[in-house]
Design a protein around this motif. Structure first.
Motif, PDB file in Angstrom:
ATOM      1  N   GLN A  22      -9.703 -80.643 -47.509  1.00  0.00           N
ATOM      2  CA  GLN A  22     -10.077 -80.408 -48.911  1.00  0.00           C
ATOM      3  C   GLN A  22      -9.891 -78.943 -49.336  1.00  0.00           C
ATOM      4  OE1 GLN A  22     -14.158 -80.929 -50.129  1.00  0.00           O
ATOM      5  NE2 GLN A  22     -14.971 -80.363 -48.116  1.00  0.00           N
TER       6      GLN A  22
ATOM      7  N   PHE B 130     -16.496 -86.513 -48.267  1.00  0.00           N
ATOM      8  CA  PHE B 130     -17.474 -85.439 -48.479  1.00  0.00           C
ATOM      9  C   PHE B 130     -18.436 -85.682 -49.660  1.00  0.00           C
ATOM     10  CE2 PHE B 130     -13.619 -83.472 -46.688  1.00  0.00           C
ATOM     11  CZ  PHE B 130     -14.152 -82.930 -45.528  1.00  0.00           C
TER      12      PHE B 130
ATOM     13  N   ARG C 116      -3.763 -81.590 -54.773  1.00  0.00           N
ATOM     14  CA  ARG C 116      -5.195 -81.498 -55.032  1.00  0.00           C
ATOM     15  C   ARG C 116      -5.653 -82.259 -56.282  1.00  0.00           C
ATOM     16  NH1 ARG C 116      -7.519 -78.546 -51.671  1.00  0.00           N
ATOM     17  NH2 ARG C 116      -5.742 -77.155 -51.351  1.00  0.00           N
TER      18      ARG C 116
ATOM     19  N   VAL D 200      -6.662 -89.336 -42.429  1.00  0.00           N
ATOM     20  CA  VAL D 200      -8.092 -89.319 -42.760  1.00  0.00           C
ATOM     21  C   VAL D 200      -8.763 -90.569 -42.203  1.00  0.00           C
ATOM     22  CG1 VAL D 200      -9.765 -89.463 -44.647  1.00  0.00           C
ATOM     23  CG2 VAL D 200      -7.876 -87.830 -44.782  1.00  0.00           C
TER      24      VAL D 200
ATOM     25  N   PHE E 262      -5.876 -88.016 -53.565  1.00  0.00           N
ATOM     26  CA  PHE E 262      -6.525 -86.881 -52.897  1.00  0.00           C
ATOM     27  C   PHE E 262      -7.999 -86.813 -53.275  1.00  0.00           C
ATOM     28  CE2 PHE E 262      -7.848 -82.557 -52.106  1.00  0.00           C
ATOM     29  CZ  PHE E 262      -7.162 -82.183 -50.966  1.00  0.00           C
ATOM     30  N   LYS E 263      -8.288 -86.940 -54.568  1.00  0.00           N
ATOM     31  CA  LYS E 263      -9.679 -86.863 -55.025  1.00  0.00           C
ATOM     32  C   LYS E 263     -10.512 -88.004 -54.461  1.00  0.00           C
ATOM     33  CE  LYS E 263      -8.769 -84.323 -59.318  1.00  0.00           C
ATOM     34  NZ  LYS E 263      -8.767 -84.389 -60.805  1.00  0.00           N
TER      35      LYS E 263
ATOM     36  N   THR F  58     -17.308 -78.569 -44.541  1.00  0.00           N
ATOM     37  CA  THR F  58     -18.042 -79.148 -45.674  1.00  0.00           C
ATOM     38  C   THR F  58     -18.216 -78.171 -46.844  1.00  0.00           C
ATOM     39  OG1 THR F  58     -20.089 -78.639 -44.452  1.00  0.00           O
ATOM     40  CG2 THR F  58     -19.254 -80.885 -44.318  1.00  0.00           C
TER      41      THR F  58
ATOM     42  N   ASN G 193     -10.252 -80.101 -42.329  1.00  0.00           N
ATOM     43  CA  ASN G 193     -10.469 -79.136 -43.415  1.00  0.00           C
ATOM     44  C   ASN G 193      -9.542 -79.402 -44.601  1.00  0.00           C
ATOM     45  OD1 ASN G 193     -12.454 -77.405 -42.043  1.00  0.00           O
ATOM     46  ND2 ASN G 193     -10.761 -76.895 -40.684  1.00  0.00           N
TER      47      ASN G 193
ATOM     48  N   GLN H  52     -11.182 -87.201 -50.817  1.00  0.00           N
ATOM     49  CA  GLN H  52     -12.161 -86.111 -50.764  1.00  0.00           C
ATOM     50  C   GLN H  52     -13.567 -86.633 -51.043  1.00  0.00           C
ATOM     51  OE1 GLN H  52     -11.462 -83.065 -53.713  1.00  0.00           O
ATOM     52  NE2 GLN H  52     -12.419 -81.484 -52.457  1.00  0.00           N
ATOM     53  N   ASN H  53     -13.682 -87.488 -52.036  1.00  0.00           N
ATOM     54  CA  ASN H  53     -14.987 -88.032 -52.399  1.00  0.00           C
ATOM     55  C   ASN H  53     -15.509 -88.982 -51.323  1.00  0.00           C
ATOM     56  OD1 ASN H  53     -17.156 -88.451 -54.441  1.00  0.00           O
ATOM     57  ND2 ASN H  53     -16.401 -90.559 -54.349  1.00  0.00           N
TER      58      ASN H  53
END
Length: 595
Positions: free
Chosen positions: A436, A458, A445, A425, A450-451, A283, A434, A454-455
């Motif tokens: 991100q 996390f 990235r 995912v 990807f964003k 995290t 891990n 990730q959002n």
């Protein structure tokens, strides 16, 4: 350093694996099991540093000097022992030794009915804790330490067999352990530990794809919930639940809360603290994760997994040189530890050492994977886009490191790579938790997908989510002036006037019984108010008595050792060592100077 500070640093020990002297290696599980029970019992004591099982068992069947062990583990005391089972009897020999001097603090032999093994584990644990407290300063000791929640010996033996395989952390062995735990529940259905352990094993092997993930996690939850109802204080139960939440479902906040419950029950459980470090790493709370890795390596300094955890933390931050050093330490302890082997390759790759990268990769990977790694190396270090070869890809989604996925990324097959990342995912594949911070995914990235991933995973996490509430230390009430005066008077009566120190078997517990006070209270008074420990206090009285009778002409017929025994000392080594420490002279020199 003050006298009190010196005492604090010495409250540490390792319980080395008890030797199986039964003549049957099939009984190793039993002697190992007793060792683990004693370790677990002693870890309950605040203020006592106890080396974790992994580091302790690194010395199993190895004839290593006790002083070397102490230095390697950073402890000043070691417990050694042996176990022999003869028909329906169990014979245990145990001893406590200082690792700096090799000085024997305590030893005892026990010969009991095999059915008495439960009480015997508690008795040995308490004796060890008492001797640490008597010699090194105050610690709070509960009236009971080793709690086995069954009285069925057969069930307990099956449980120990299962735990023997469970604690190897090998996925095949964990599956095998489940069978033994199920046997344990056949003989005692109310015994919580094997039920919890079945759930823990399912949680691990399902989270890492060893068995069907969905079915495995359902079974894990079923057994863990049942076990925690039977024993709400099971730290392994909460650890199993945290494994499902964190590794299995990526529910970070829930996993954190369950790890806190685990560590509230046993703050020295290194696997629990490692899980916390891994969760904080995933995290992005790297500073807190680093604090945890340093703590786990203090209590378990010979764990290859803990060095991997520390290395992974540095790796994800781009500190490849430090990470490489950690992975080398991990592999020095276990050269087949797959996670460390793969990330050692990754570090060498990012450090730009092509020859070493490919040489090491070839030592344990097949040609196809080595070809992939070379292609990625050229992409990262030479900006060469690899020529895409679909035949290099693998359909196996249960890999330690997804090199073929990284290959897709660096071949600039961005759309395919993002689709695969999205799939992994959604399936909550533990190996990419891990993602991100994964340096191999740098080309992805800034993409929208990807964003969004990730959002989604996390985005809701806030710094306050993982605030760790400090354990509240419960201070015993201080002594009033009246209580202090009364206790000093009582001590003077028993020790000075009644000369209780002349009894070689005098212990803090027996003295507390005579004074009608709890041993914890007496220990605290001796340390806080008299600024010494029990052994120093009693030996001081014995030394005074020796000096008094040694110069008396009527005792000329007695040897120095005889006078020492008359004064309450029960060991020549203890007597000589303490005498030299307090007077700066040997007993002979002192006698000569005072005649």
């Amino acid at each position: 350093m003050s006298n009190q500070a010196a005492l604090v640093t010495e409250k540490s020990l390792v319980v080395l694996p008890f030797k199986n002297l039964s003549g049957d290696h099939n009984n190793d599980y039993f002697s190992d099991g007793i060792t683990v029970e004693i370790i677990n019992a002693l870890t309950k004591i605040d203020g006592l540093k106890v080396t974790a099982r992994t580091s302790s068992f690194a010395f199993k069947n190895k004839p290593t000097d006790i002083r070397i062990i102490g230095n390697e583990l950073g402890v000043t005391n070691a417990v050694e022992g042996s176990i022999r089972i003869v028909k329906e009897r169990i014979r245990i020999s145990a001893q406590l030794t200082r690792t700096d001097t090799g000085f024997l603090l305590w030893s005892e032999k026990f010969d009991r009915k095999l059915d008495d093994v439960f009480a015997l584990q508690d008795e040995i644990s308490l004796l060890i804790a008492d001797k640490i407290r008597e010699n090194f300063g105050h610690i709070e000791i509960d009236d009971s330490l080793a709690e086995v929640q069954t009285e069925n010996l057969t069930s307990y033996q099956w449980y120990l067999r299962g735990r023997y395989y469970q604690l190897t952390w090998n996925l095949d062995n964990m599956e095998r352990a489940i069978v033994f735990f199920e046997k344990a529940t056949d003989f005692d259905s109310s015994y919580a530990d094997p039920v919890v352990s079945i759930g823990w094993c399912y949680a691990i092997i399902a989270s890492w794809g060893h068995i069907d993930r969905k079915e495995g996690l359902e079974k894990a939850n079923l057994y863990l919930d049942k076990g925690l109802k039977m024993n709400p204080n099971s730290y392994t139960g909460y650890f199993g639940k945290a494994t499902i939440s964190f590794w299995g479902n990526w529910q970070f906040e829930k996993g954190f809360q369950e790890l806190q419950l685990c560590l509230n029950e046993n703050p020295h459980f290194s696997e629990g603290r490692e899980g916390l470090a891994e969760l904080l790493t995933a995290t992005g709370f790297f500073e807190k994760a680093a604090e945890e890795t340093e703590q786990i390596l203090k209590i378990n300094p010979l764990s290859p997994n803990h060095y991997y955890t520390k290395g992974n933390l540095h790796y994800l931050q781009g500190d490849y040189q430090t990470a490489l050093s950690c992975f080398k330490s991990s592999l020095k302890l276990d050269n087949s530890f797959d996670l460390s082997r793969h990330l050692r390759v990754a570090c060498l790759l990012f450090l730009g050492d092509k020859q070493e990268t490919l040489s090491y990769a070839k030592s344990f990977l097949d040609d196809k994977l080595v070809t992939i790694i070379e292609a990625i190396f050229n992409s990262v270090n030479k900006n060469q886009v690899p020529e895409y070869d679909k035949s290099l890809l693998s359909e196996n989604l249960n890999l330690m490191v997804y090199w073929d996925f990284y290959y897709l990324v660096h071949c600039q097959k961005t759309e395919i790579a993002l689709e695969r990342l999205k799939e992994m995912v959604e399936q909550r594949i533990g190996q990419i938790i891990n993602f991100q911070f994964d340096p191999f995914l740098e080309p992805l990235r800034n993409t929208k997908v990807f964003k969004e991933l990730q959002n989604a995973v996390f985005g809701s996490i806030q710094p306050s989510t993982f605030d760790i509430e400090a354990n509240k230390t419960i201070e015993l009430p201080t002594f009033t002036q009246k209580e202090s005066d009364e206790l000093i008077s009582a001590l003077d009566q028993v020790l000075s006037r009644e000369e209780a120190f002349l009894r070689a078997d005098l212990s803090l517990r027996s003295l507390a019984e005579e004074l009608v006070i709890h041993p914890n209270r007496l220990s605290k008074f001796i340390n806080d108010y008299l600024q010494t420990n029990f052994t120093e206090m009693v030996n001081g009285k014995r030394l005074e008595h020796f000096q008094k009778i040694a110069v008396s002409p009527k005792n000329n017929h007695l040897t120095l050792l005889g006078l020492a025994y008359e004064s309450g000392f029960n060991s020549k080594t203890v007597f000589n060592t303490y005498f030299k420490k307090m007077t700066g002279m040997t007993p002979k020199q002192w006698i000569k100077a005072n005649q």
